[in-house]
Design an enzyme around this catalytic site. Structure first.
Site, short mmCIF file in Angstrom:
data_model
loop_
_atom_site.label_atom_id
_atom_site.label_comp_id
_atom_site.label_asym_id
_atom_site.label_seq_id
_atom_site.Cartn_x
_atom_site.Cartn_y
_atom_site.Cartn_z
N GLY B 322 0.84 -1.21 0.00
CA GLY B 322 0.00 0.00 0.00
C GLY B 322 0.86 1.25 0.00
O GLY B 322 1.94 1.29 -0.61
N SER B 323 0.42 2.24 0.73
CA SER B 323 1.07 3.54 0.68
C SER B 323 2.47 3.55 1.28
O SER B 323 3.22 4.51 1.08
CB SER B 323 0.21 4.58 1.39
OG SER B 323 -1.06 4.62 0.77
N THR B 324 2.83 2.50 2.04
CA THR B 324 4.18 2.48 2.59
C THR B 324 5.22 2.37 1.48
O THR B 324 6.40 2.59 1.70
CB THR B 324 4.39 1.29 3.57
OG1 THR B 324 4.17 0.07 2.86
CG2 THR B 324 3.44 1.36 4.74
N TYR B 325 4.74 2.05 0.28
CA TYR B 325 5.64 1.89 -0.85
C TYR B 325 5.91 3.22 -1.55
O TYR B 325 6.78 3.33 -2.39
CB TYR B 325 4.98 0.89 -1.82
CG TYR B 325 5.74 0.58 -3.08
CD1 TYR B 325 7.06 0.09 -3.02
CD2 TYR B 325 5.16 0.74 -4.33
CE1 TYR B 325 7.76 -0.21 -4.18
CE2 TYR B 325 5.84 0.43 -5.49
CZ TYR B 325 7.14 -0.04 -5.41
OH TYR B 325 7.83 -0.34 -6.55
#
Lengths: 384, 634
Positions: B322-325
């Site tokens: 998700g957005s941690t990428y």
């Protein structure tokens, strides 16, 4: 030994004289072999006279007296005794089929209270005596005729068949082979043996059908002992391990690991030779065999020295049987023939075979003592 | 008559000669046979005789202990007091069992089993009556032993995990040797030993040989029934080596308890050394249960639990990042010049690409955003735009540099590779060319993207340490530990650089700081207020199932009553402190719905505790490590 002093048919020898005439060299040999047995039984018990060696010594002592007694009784008594003994042996075999005690899955003994009789053992001696007596009465020409052979062949096969039914294949074969040896010495033509052998081989498939499972297993095990090392092949394999690990001079008296740690089954009876070969090595084993060979040689020499066909055949017949015992036992524990349960003469623990053999040796000595006796071929009136 | 007898005698003589010859031949045959067996084949039979006679009794070495970085025992060996019974030493096994039953509790089934086994085994073989006796019970039996014929007391060893569930996934467990184990490494005779335990999972498995030690043996002479006659020789074995881990048991316990009832994973790592300080996965299981054989009920409860307690969610489970990428997408965009830190992208709340509409998580849109704000607020449209401008392989290259897409060198059993898609990968696996539209999903860490929490922690560490390729480690390297060794930075330690421009990296890190420190940041509520401990991070909320157009129209994707299994995963990656960072952390809460609400507070608490304990700088470790390496479990 001086023989000129032994008299003609009419003279009776005193007991003392007869004892003097006994072949003491042979007696000494027998004692030596038995002593090897005592030593091995002592070792098999882990260095103890109990439970085997002491009892074996007592039996041997009794048997030795019996042997000497048989040796000095007049040979003509044994000659007269031959057919009745055979008849009694046959009756005993019939009796054992009817009332015999079952032991180890076979009906072999008759329980007579204080002691047991094994009729097949009685038959071993009786058969020799009866066949010797029969052929004593035949001329060489008669021996060559088949019709004169039907009776002795029947005399052999009848008890052999009954013993086989017990079932005791080893003893049955021993009876047949012993009988065959007497026929051989009596002069039956060699081609007839060849014919019988051929017929016997031809009968193998039939015999296989009639065999008990345990007998078949023994044969199969013999053919490939490694196949089932913890099952029925165990005896032979462990025996070969004991022999092989003994090497030339052995592990030393009382040092055999196979026997002492109980890897060897029947180490005190049928497999006693293995214990010897493990502890004394090949040297010890060959020494014992050499002692036996001396006994065979004495036996044949006694047969050749006898002036009557009866004595020759008794001596040769018994020598032949003794040889068969030794050969079959050693061949068995070295894995050359199937395990058939034949003891090593005078060495294996066991009273029955000890008695049979000592009686037989008594008869052998008896022939030696009476070697110059004049015995007419036709005995009808001649026996006093 | 006389002439007739001489004929017979002649024949007899000839036959006797023949018979003598035959005898000689047969006796010669026997002698040859004896020669063959006793001389030629003798060596072979000697060996067989010794094999018959000599039994090799193996003496199991004590297994090495597993210790945390401060020497706290994580796996050790406990004395196992047992009571055995030997049939031949008692007149009646039953009577002895009755007397024993007055001293300790013997269940009916135990009694039946003993009676059965005693009958089956040879009379001198001891049969176990009861295991794991307490010292009091053991002493009581010892005191009464004169009244207990045939009873034998015995002290064995069993593996003990004093922290129970807390370290279960990282350390694993030992269990009885299986057929498969024998096939895999069956050359060690120890494996054949009844009751021997082998490492089955986790580090117990990876370092099994290190921990196992070498068997000693005792050569005993036995008879044909297996009874020991005497001992011939004895050779002592070598105890297994201790294994010193990088974990801090205290922090591990804190993280485990903080995750509580959730189905979650948390990883904490020293960003310069790669030391993993915490590796937890919840719910967990008790490794002690596997040692003695799991009860059926316990096994069923483990297998039947939808939260999969047996799975190590930190390394053996993959989630869309998700957005941690997004940090890596931003770095790739900057590196390839498709965007600058200050260039703004307008977010109207969605992006239309081809026939599809890609939505931002914020329905009304973020308006105009530069990079730092886009990371702070986790604007999806901004990252759709960057990824649209890049080839998928360039995105993948950056992901690979930061440790995604490939299992770490830890080699934990079941450790997953994650997935970083490339054009070649899609052709090979799906047989289709890459579509540019798929870049958009990749840009927000969805689509084919998969990563393990461990990989995400490594990613955060590599961002925080200035772009150095630290690798995670669970075991302290032996021998070369010196005071201050752990205080050097990755650069000083010579860790290879990822060749990311520090200026570009700073932009991304500023974004991560904004996530927690800017009021607009998605994890502002979970910021660390303790002075000097502030963390930087990034939230992530990844979809478990695709949101269809219909879901969106019906508003189903925002409803509260969707089943647990279909709820979004909550993720958070972080590092702390923001000045001179030391620790990186990744938290994944399965179906936690929101990275900022479910995962960020956990990461915050774990990082506060971590900085409070400060395991990397805590003194005493080096001193311990020296004695610990030399010492052996006893």
């Amino acid at each position: 030994m001086a023989l000129s002093t032994i008299g003609g048919p009419e003279r009776k020898l005193s007991i003392g004289r007869k004892l003097w005439e006994i072949n003491w060299g042979l007696v000494l040999l027998v004692c030596l072999v038995a002593s090897v047995g005592f030593a091995m039984l002592y070792s098999a018990a882990g260095g103890s006279l109990d439970p085997w060696a002491s009892r074996q010594m007592i039996r041997f002592g009794v048997g030795l007296v019996l042997m000497l007694a048989i040796a000095v009784i007049d040979l003509r008594f044994w000659l007269k005794f031959a057919y009745p003994a055979y008849a009694v042996a046959v009756l005993l075999l019939v009796a054992v089929m009817v009332f015999g005690t079952i032991g180890m899955g076979a009906r072999r003994w008759i329980d007579l209270g204080p002691f047991n009789i094994q009729p097949s053992e009685v038959m071993k001696i009786a058969l020799i005596l009866a066949l010797a007596r029969y052929f004593h009465g035949l001329t060489i020409e008669e021996v060559g005729k088949i019709r004169w052979l039907l009776i002795p062949v029947a005399m052999i096969l009848l008890p052999a068949g009954m013993v086989m039914k017990q079932p005791d294949l080893g003893t049955a074969l021993l009876l047949i082979m012993t009988g065959g040896i007497i026929l051989f010495f009596a002069g039956v033509r060699l081609w007839k043996f060849a014919l019988a052998l051929g017929a016997g081989l031809g009968a193998i498939p039939i015999a296989w059908q009639l065999m008990h499972d345990y007998q078949r297993r023994r044969v199969l095990t013999f053919l490939d002992p490694e196949n089932d090392p913890l099952g029925s092949g165990y005896h032979i394999l462990q025996s070969k391990i004991a022999l092989g690990s003994g090497h030339i001079f052995g592990k030393g008296f009382l040092q055999g690991t196979q026997a002492h740690l109980n890897f060897l089954p029947e180490k005190q009876t049928d497999f006693i030779f293995t214990t010897l070969a493990e502890e004394m090595g090949m040297a010890g084993a060959l020494t014992l065999i050499a002692l036996y060979v001396c006994i065979f040689a004495y036996g044949l020499a006694i047969a050749l020295r006898a002036r009557h066909q009866y004595g020759r055949l008794v001596a040769a017949g018994f020598t032949g049987m003794f040889f068969l015992y030794v050969f079959i036992n050693v061949a068995m524990v070295t894995g050359l023939v199937p395990v058939v349960g034949v003891p090593l003469p005078l060495v294996s623990y066991g009273g029955t075979s000890m008695m049979t053999l000592l009686v037989g040796l008594g008869l052998l000595l008896n022939v030696y003592v009476h070697r110059d006796l004049q015995l007419p071929r036709r005995l009808d009136g001649g026996l006093g | 008559m006389q002439r007739n007898d001489s004929d017979r005698y002649k024949v007899f003589t000839r036959r006797a000669a023949l018979f003598g010859l035959g005898q000689a031949a047969l006796v010669g045959g026997l002698a040859a046979r004896l020669y063959y067996l006793q001389v030629i084949e003798s060596d072979q039979y000697k060996v067989l005789a010794d094999e018959n006679r000599i039994n090799l009794r193996l003496l199991a070495p004590p297994r090495g202990r597993v210790l945390d970085r401060f020497g706290v025992e994580i796996a050790t060996n406990r004395q196992n007091y047992r009571v055995l019974i030997i049939r031949e030493q008692t007149d009646s096994v039953e009577r002895t069992l009755n007397r024993l039953g007055e001293l300790i509790r013997i269940e009916d089934w135990q009694r039946q089993r003993v009676l059965r086994e005693v009958e089956r085994k040879r009379k001198f073989v001891p049969v176990a009556v009861a295991d794991n006796l307490t010292w009091e019970e053991f002493a009581r039996i010892n005191l009464h032993s004169p009244d207990l014929p045939g009873v034998q007391l015995d002290v064995g060893e069993t593996r003990d995990y004093p922290l129970h569930e807390i370290t279960a996934h990282a350390v694993g467990y030992v269990a009885a040797v299986s057929e498969a184990d024998l096939k895999e490494h069956g050359d060690d005779p120890l494996l054949e030993l009844p009751g021997f335990r082998i490492g089955k999972n986790g580090l117990e498995r990876v370092y099994d040989l290190h921990l196992r030690g070498r068997a000693g043996d005792s050569r005993v002479e036995v008879n044909a029934y297996g009874r020991v006659i005497r001992e011939l020789a004895r050779r002592d074995g070598q105890p297994g080596n201790d294994l010193v881990l990088t974990l801090d048991a205290e922090l591990q316990r804190f993280a485990f308890e903080r995750l509580g009832e959730l189905s979650a994973a948390a990883v904490v790592m020293d960003i310069h050394t790669g030391d993993l300080l915490t590796l937890v996965s919840t719910p967990s299981f008790d490794p002690n249960a596997f040692n003695v054989g799991v009860s059926r009920d316990y096994w069923r409860s483990l297998i039947g639990n939808k939260m999969k307690p047996l799975t190590n969610k930190a390394a053996a489970a993959e989630y869309p990042p998700g957005s941690t990428y997004k940090m890596l997408v931003a770095l790739a965009g900057l590196e390839h010049g498709v965007i600058t830190p200050d260039q703004r992208v307008f977010c109207p709340g969605h992006m239309v690409f081809g026939n599809n509409t890609f939505h931002c998580w914020k329905r009304g849109g973020h308006g105009n955003l530069a990079m730092v704000s886009a990371i702070e607020e986790s604007c999806d449209v901004y990252f759709y735009e960057i990824s649209r401008r890049l080839h998928v392989d360039r995105l993948a290259d950056m992901a690979h540099r930061f440790g995604l897409g490939k299992a770490t060198p830890l080699g934990l059993p079941g450790e997953r590779n994650g997935l970083v898609p490339t054009a070649a990968w899609k052709r090979a696996v799906r047989g289709e060319p890459w579509h540019l539209g798929e870049n958009l999903s990749i840009g927000i860490g969805q689509g084919y993207m998969l990563a393990t929490p461990l990989q995400l922690c490594v990613m955060a560490a590599r961002l925080a340490n200035g772009g150095f390729a630290v690798e995670p480690r669970l075991v302290r390297p032996g021998g070369d530990l010196e005071d201050g060794d752990d205080l050097r930075t990755a650069a000083e330690r010579g860790v290879p650089s990822l060749k990311v421009s520090p200026a570009l990296l700073k932009v991304v890190l500023d974004g991560m700081k904004g996530v927690t420190l800017s009021q607009r940041g998605t994890a502002y509520a979970s910021r660390i207020k303790e002075p000097g401990m502030a963390m930087a991070g990034k939230t992530g909320t990844s979809q478990v199932r695709r949101i269809t157009k219909r879901d969106r129209e019906e508003g189903r994707h925002r409803r509260k009553d969707i089943p647990w299994e279909e709820r979004d995963h909550a993720l958070f990656v972080a590092y702390a402190p923001v000045e001179e960072p030391r620790y990186a952390c990744a938290v994944v809460v399965e179906h936690g719905e929101s990275g900022s609400k479910a995962a960020a507070p956990l990461a915050r608490d774990i990082l506060i505790e971590c900085q409070r304990l400060d395991p990397s700088r805590r003194p005493g470790r080096a001193r311990f490590a020296q004695s610990g390496d030399g010492g052996r479990g006893t």
